[in-house]
Design a protein around this motif. Structure first.
Motif, mmCIF file in Angstrom:
data_model
loop_
_atom_site.group_PDB
_atom_site.id
_atom_site.type_symbol
_atom_site.label_atom_id
_atom_site.label_comp_id
_atom_site.label_asym_id
_atom_site.label_seq_id
_atom_site.Cartn_x
_atom_site.Cartn_y
_atom_site.Cartn_z
ATOM 1 N N SER A 1 -5.812 -10.510 -7.005
ATOM 2 C CA SER A 1 -6.397 -10.311 -6.624
ATOM 3 C C SER A 1 -7.316 -9.524 -5.166
ATOM 4 O O SER A 1 -6.514 -8.575 -4.933
ATOM 5 C CB SER A 1 -7.091 -11.857 -6.174
ATOM 6 N N THR A 2 -8.855 -8.713 -5.134
ATOM 7 C CA THR A 2 -9.365 -8.069 -4.542
ATOM 8 C C THR A 2 -8.204 -8.316 -3.119
ATOM 9 O O THR A 2 -8.175 -8.051 -1.992
ATOM 10 C CB THR A 2 -11.123 -8.071 -4.811
ATOM 11 N N ALA A 3 -9.250 -9.749 -2.709
ATOM 12 C CA ALA A 3 -8.704 -10.402 -1.253
ATOM 13 C C ALA A 3 -7.589 -10.271 -0.758
ATOM 14 O O ALA A 3 -7.076 -10.236 0.036
ATOM 15 C CB ALA A 3 -9.373 -11.839 -0.663
ATOM 16 N N GLU A 4 -6.301 -10.722 -2.198
ATOM 17 C CA GLU A 4 -4.603 -10.569 -1.878
ATOM 18 C C GLU A 4 -4.571 -8.924 -1.638
ATOM 19 O O GLU A 4 -3.983 -8.399 -0.526
ATOM 20 C CB GLU A 4 -3.824 -10.530 -3.106
ATOM 21 N N LEU A 5 -5.052 -7.906 -2.335
ATOM 22 C CA LEU A 5 -5.343 -6.242 -2.450
ATOM 23 C C LEU A 5 -5.699 -6.087 0.149
ATOM 24 O O LEU A 5 -4.637 -5.298 -0.020
ATOM 25 C CB LEU A 5 -5.791 -4.954 -3.572
ATOM 26 N N GLY A 6 -6.639 -6.470 -0.479
ATOM 27 C CA GLY A 6 -7.416 -5.865 1.064
ATOM 28 C C GLY A 6 -6.463 -6.608 2.200
ATOM 29 O O GLY A 6 -5.370 -6.403 2.988
ATOM 30 N N SER A 7 -5.333 -8.121 1.852
ATOM 31 C CA SER A 7 -4.433 -8.447 3.052
ATOM 32 C C SER A 7 -2.965 -7.364 3.158
ATOM 33 O O SER A 7 -2.726 -7.906 3.664
ATOM 34 C CB SER A 7 -4.596 -9.996 2.489
ATOM 35 N N ARG A 8 -3.646 -6.995 2.015
ATOM 36 C CA ARG A 8 -2.176 -6.157 1.910
ATOM 37 C C ARG A 8 -2.149 -4.670 3.107
ATOM 38 O O ARG A 8 -1.144 -3.835 2.418
ATOM 39 C CB ARG A 8 -1.168 -6.099 0.246
ATOM 40 N N CYS A 9 -3.521 -4.322 2.618
ATOM 41 C CA CYS A 9 -3.680 -2.829 3.797
ATOM 42 C C CYS A 9 -3.319 -2.897 4.913
ATOM 43 O O CYS A 9 -2.861 -4.555 5.658
ATOM 44 C CB CYS A 9 -5.338 -2.451 3.482
ATOM 45 N N LYS A 10 -2.957 -2.138 5.989
ATOM 46 C CA LYS A 10 -2.953 -1.565 6.592
ATOM 47 C C LYS A 10 -3.788 -0.368 7.511
ATOM 48 O O LYS A 10 -3.734 0.360 6.910
ATOM 49 C CB LYS A 10 -1.582 -0.744 6.942
ATOM 50 N N PRO A 11 -4.900 -1.276 8.377
ATOM 51 C CA PRO A 11 -4.956 -2.399 9.525
ATOM 52 C C PRO A 11 -5.487 -3.708 7.632
ATOM 53 O O PRO A 11 -6.358 -3.085 6.979
ATOM 54 C CB PRO A 11 -6.285 -2.462 9.903
ATOM 55 N N ARG B 1 -14.170 -0.332 -1.847
ATOM 56 C CA ARG B 1 -12.890 1.131 -2.322
ATOM 57 C C ARG B 1 -12.457 0.377 -3.790
ATOM 58 O O ARG B 1 -13.032 2.033 -4.023
ATOM 59 C CB ARG B 1 -11.877 0.763 -1.376
ATOM 60 N N LEU B 2 -12.068 -0.351 -4.295
ATOM 61 C CA LEU B 2 -11.603 -0.349 -5.515
ATOM 62 C C LEU B 2 -13.486 0.171 -6.493
ATOM 63 O O LEU B 2 -12.881 0.769 -8.109
ATOM 64 C CB LEU B 2 -11.780 -1.382 -5.992
ATOM 65 N N ARG B 3 -13.997 0.036 -6.381
ATOM 66 C CA ARG B 3 -15.017 0.036 -6.865
ATOM 67 C C ARG B 3 -15.751 1.786 -7.018
ATOM 68 O O ARG B 3 -16.113 2.129 -7.922
ATOM 69 C CB ARG B 3 -16.929 -0.041 -6.346
ATOM 70 N N ARG B 4 -15.296 1.605 -5.616
ATOM 71 C CA ARG B 4 -15.898 3.783 -5.812
ATOM 72 C C ARG B 4 -14.348 4.495 -6.516
ATOM 73 O O ARG B 4 -14.812 5.462 -7.281
ATOM 74 C CB ARG B 4 -15.238 3.993 -4.266
ATOM 75 N N LEU B 5 -12.736 3.819 -6.657
ATOM 76 C CA LEU B 5 -11.925 4.514 -7.653
ATOM 77 C C LEU B 5 -12.645 4.438 -8.877
ATOM 78 O O LEU B 5 -12.437 5.286 -9.471
ATOM 79 C CB LEU B 5 -10.936 3.856 -7.459
ATOM 80 N N VAL B 6 -13.122 3.519 -9.121
ATOM 81 C CA VAL B 6 -13.557 3.320 -10.720
ATOM 82 C C VAL B 6 -14.798 3.975 -10.928
ATOM 83 O O VAL B 6 -14.961 4.479 -11.786
ATOM 84 C CB VAL B 6 -14.001 2.125 -11.046
ATOM 85 N N GLU B 7 -15.775 4.997 -9.993
ATOM 86 C CA GLU B 7 -16.555 5.182 -9.996
ATOM 87 C C GLU B 7 -16.154 6.723 -10.352
ATOM 88 O O GLU B 7 -17.325 7.741 -10.755
ATOM 89 C CB GLU B 7 -17.640 5.520 -8.551
ATOM 90 N N LEU B 8 -15.254 6.746 -9.566
ATOM 91 C CA LEU B 8 -14.485 8.114 -9.436
ATOM 92 C C LEU B 8 -13.716 8.492 -10.344
ATOM 93 O O LEU B 8 -14.235 9.796 -10.840
ATOM 94 C CB LEU B 8 -13.519 8.509 -7.830
ATOM 95 N N ALA B 9 -13.127 7.842 -11.188
ATOM 96 C CA ALA B 9 -12.656 7.718 -12.956
ATOM 97 C C ALA B 9 -13.794 7.989 -13.255
ATOM 98 O O ALA B 9 -13.339 8.073 -15.529
ATOM 99 C CB ALA B 9 -11.732 6.667 -12.876
#
Length: 98
Positions: free
Chosen positions: A68-78, A88-96
């Motif tokens: 999930s989005t929350a799980e991905l966020g919790s895996r980021c450093k920080p 950030r995920l929405r930005r990636l989709v927009e860039l693509a």
């Protein structure tokens, strides 16, 4: 009289259970569609040209396609909030899409 009350209570409980099950199913469908769109977007992008913050999330999405989005966020450093990870995920989709 008691039989009618019991029947009414059972019907209400069944209706609540069905409503909850339908909501859970709809949430799972939405989540899986969003994750699929994000994966496709990341695969279309040149990861070498991404800023570090987007690159980290793109790599996490590739490694954890069902997270999930929350799980991905919790895996980021920080760790990121769900809202930050979503942006950030929405930005990636927009860039693509560009």
């Amino acid at each position: 009289m008691l039989v009618l009350e019991e029947s009414s209570v059972l019907s209400a409980i069944r209706a609540d259970a069905n409503r909850l099950a339908n909501a859970d199913h709809a949430n799972l469908v939405r989540t899986s569609r969003a994750a699929h769109a994000q994966l496709e977007a990341v695969r279309r992008l040149n990861l070498d040209g991404l800023p570090d913050d987007l690159l980290e999330l793109a790599q996490l999405r590739l490694r954890h396609p069902t997270a999930s989005t929350a799980e991905l966020g919790s895996r980021c450093k920080p760790p990121l909030t769900k809202a930050s990870a979503y942006r950030r995920l929405r930005r990636l989709v927009e860039l693509a899409a560009d």
